[in-house]
Design an enzyme around this catalytic site. Sequence first.
Site, PDB file in Angstrom:
ATOM      1  N   TYR A  31       0.839  -1.771  -0.053  1.00  0.00           N
ATOM      2  CA  TYR A  31       0.095  -0.304  -0.237  1.00  0.00           C
ATOM      3  C   TYR A  31       1.242   0.929   0.137  1.00  0.00           C
ATOM      4  CZ  TYR A  31       0.447  -2.020   3.991  1.00  0.00           C
ATOM      5  OH  TYR A  31       0.861  -3.114   5.553  1.00  0.00           O
ATOM      6  N   ASP A 150       0.282 -14.600   7.817  1.00  0.00           N
ATOM      7  CA  ASP A 150       0.495 -15.150   6.000  1.00  0.00           C
ATOM      8  C   ASP A 150       2.073 -15.649   6.058  1.00  0.00           C
ATOM      9  OD1 ASP A 150       0.337 -13.012   3.619  1.00  0.00           O
ATOM     10  OD2 ASP A 150       0.536 -15.223   3.846  1.00  0.00           O
TER      11      ASP A 150
HETATM   12  C1  LIG Z   1      -1.527  -3.376   8.595  1.00  0.00           C
HETATM   13  C2  LIG Z   1      -0.170  -4.071   9.551  1.00  0.00           C
HETATM   14  C3  LIG Z   1       0.297  -4.430   7.898  1.00  0.00           C
HETATM   15  C4  LIG Z   1       1.591  -4.994   8.861  1.00  0.00           C
HETATM   16  C5  LIG Z   1       1.943  -5.581   9.627  1.00  0.00           C
HETATM   17  N1  LIG Z   1       2.994  -6.245  10.117  1.00  0.00           N
HETATM   18  N2  LIG Z   1       3.054  -6.879  11.441  1.00  0.00           N
HETATM   19  C6  LIG Z   1       4.258  -7.677  11.256  1.00  0.00           C
HETATM   20  C7  LIG Z   1       4.336  -8.097  12.150  1.00  0.00           C
HETATM   21  C8  LIG Z   1       4.983  -7.911  13.678  1.00  0.00           C
HETATM   22  C9  LIG Z   1       3.493  -9.488  12.499  1.00  0.00           C
HETATM   23  C10 LIG Z   1       5.463  -9.631  11.660  1.00  0.00           C
HETATM   24  C11 LIG Z   1       4.733  -6.389  10.548  1.00  0.00           C
HETATM   25  C12 LIG Z   1       4.171  -5.970   9.906  1.00  0.00           C
HETATM   26  N3  LIG Z   1       4.432  -4.728   8.738  1.00  0.00           N
HETATM   27  C13 LIG Z   1       5.446  -4.775   8.087  1.00  0.00           C
HETATM   28  O1  LIG Z   1       6.253  -6.050   8.525  1.00  0.00           O
HETATM   29  N4  LIG Z   1       5.796  -3.469   7.806  1.00  0.00           N
HETATM   30  C14 LIG Z   1       7.176  -3.664   6.609  1.00  0.00           C
HETATM   31  C15 LIG Z   1       6.995  -4.065   5.317  1.00  0.00           C
HETATM   32  N5  LIG Z   1       8.125  -3.514   4.465  1.00  0.00           N
HETATM   33  C16 LIG Z   1       9.078  -3.810   5.149  1.00  0.00           C
HETATM   34  C17 LIG Z   1      10.464  -2.755   4.460  1.00  0.00           C
HETATM   35  O2  LIG Z   1       9.951  -2.667   2.983  1.00  0.00           O
HETATM   36  C18 LIG Z   1       9.191  -2.654   2.737  1.00  0.00           C
HETATM   37  C19 LIG Z   1       7.867  -3.340   3.566  1.00  0.00           C
HETATM   38  C20 LIG Z   1       0.796  -5.224  10.244  1.00  0.00           C
HETATM   39  C21 LIG Z   1       0.458  -4.283  10.215  1.00  0.00           C
END
Ligand SMILES: Cc1ccc(-n2nc(C(C)(C)C)cc2NC(=O)NCCN2CCOCC2)cc1
Length: 402
Positions: A31, A150
């Site tokens: 997103y 996931d």
């Molecule tokens: C709505 C929502 C979306 C994601 C998360 N979430 N949850 C996690 C756990 C702790 C369960 C592994 C990590 C994330 N978010 C990201 O990883 N975000 C980082 C992703 N990034 C990493 C660096 O590169 C770009 C994408 C929580 C709530």
Amino acid sequence: MDDGFKTETFLRGPKLEDFEYLGCKVGQGTYGQVYKARRKDIPDDRSYALKEIESQGFSLSTCRETSLLRELKHPNVINLLGVILCHTDRKVLLLLDYAEYDLCQMIKFHKTSKKDKKPVKMAKGTIKSILYQILEGIQYIHSSGVLHRDLKPANILIMGEGIQRGRVKIADFGFSRLFRNPLKPLTEVDNVVVTLWYRAPELLLGDKHYTTAIDMWSVGCIFAELLTYEPIFSCRQENNRENSPYHHDQLDSIFRVMGFPLETDWEDMKEMPEYITLQEEFKPCNYSNNTLVKYMEKQNINPTSKDVAFLQKLLVMDPNKRITSEQALKDAIFQKEPFPTGDVFSGLEIPYPERKFVESDTSDRRGKKRKYSTTSGAQQSDQTQGQYGKQIRMSNPTTLSE
Ligand SMILES: Cc1ccc(-n2nc(C(C)(C)C)cc2NC(=O)NCCN2CCOCC2)cc1
């Protein structure tokens, strides 16, 4: 994690002008755009990921993500270092660990090398270290009362050169947590297909009382793929009843490997919401000769190996009989050489290509052109081609801190 550390992380949060952008490195995130960046205000050779949240201000998903990541602090979980709000562009950016690699691209590298008849095998020590660090991260997430839901190779990041070299970081790029219209099928959010290949059988049969065991099934799927470079339960995308958890083809793909579960294997299976559909659509006798050991043997993995024995503890159909992360970390497999290491590459040269640059598109998903204003017009045009490719500067940044 002590509050002091959490406050420390946020109290002196960096500001956007403290960063030098290195282009849109990770590509269009689920997103929003993701930029690779380095700090230019202090000597710091670390890379950072700036994840732009593509919405006006804080969506419910962003609130969920930032509040969750502010609480979860572990070496094997993606680290939220700060939240930056740009007033002019009304953009929210999450400052995170930048991981040069992910398991998806690493497995593809080995699979391609095999196809090109120049096989490059993933070292046994690397596989074991990746598995061990995933289990450590998942144990922490589960002990914090959180389910990932996931887990898949694309959500397993691995740090490149630097102080965290070869460290696994569990992330979630996907949709399982996005606040979404409950009427939309879980297999599709924002027209992007969500893979079911790593989804536990109880979820596919509509279990509403699922547990941490769903993540352990996914760990098993990932481990099998690290051993064979092939997704163990791959299947084509299917159209199914709106908003239904039941996916015939994905269940068929599981039964083709595991066999159809006997009543004695999984007593509670008949309690599953979709059990009647299962009985109507499947004939157990069609899977009678299928076993995980036979599948692994066909994949040229020694069926009597400790790897396969451990895999059989993860890929158990009955979630109540599936191994937990605590039990897995104590398994004999980790007590024998090669022992798991903190750097999964264990000091060896990293063979994987770095992430490719993605042309940073300044139009948002609605195709609307977005104008980035410069931080200070005198120094920079708003987009310059530096040695890292296109560099974009944001304007009027502030940092949200606690
Ligand atoms: C709505 C929502 C979306 C994601 C998360 N979430 N949850 C996690 C756990 C702790 C369960 C592994 C990590 C994330 N978010 C990201 O990883 N975000 C980082 C992703 N990034 C990493 C660096 O590169 C770009 C994408 C929580 C709530």
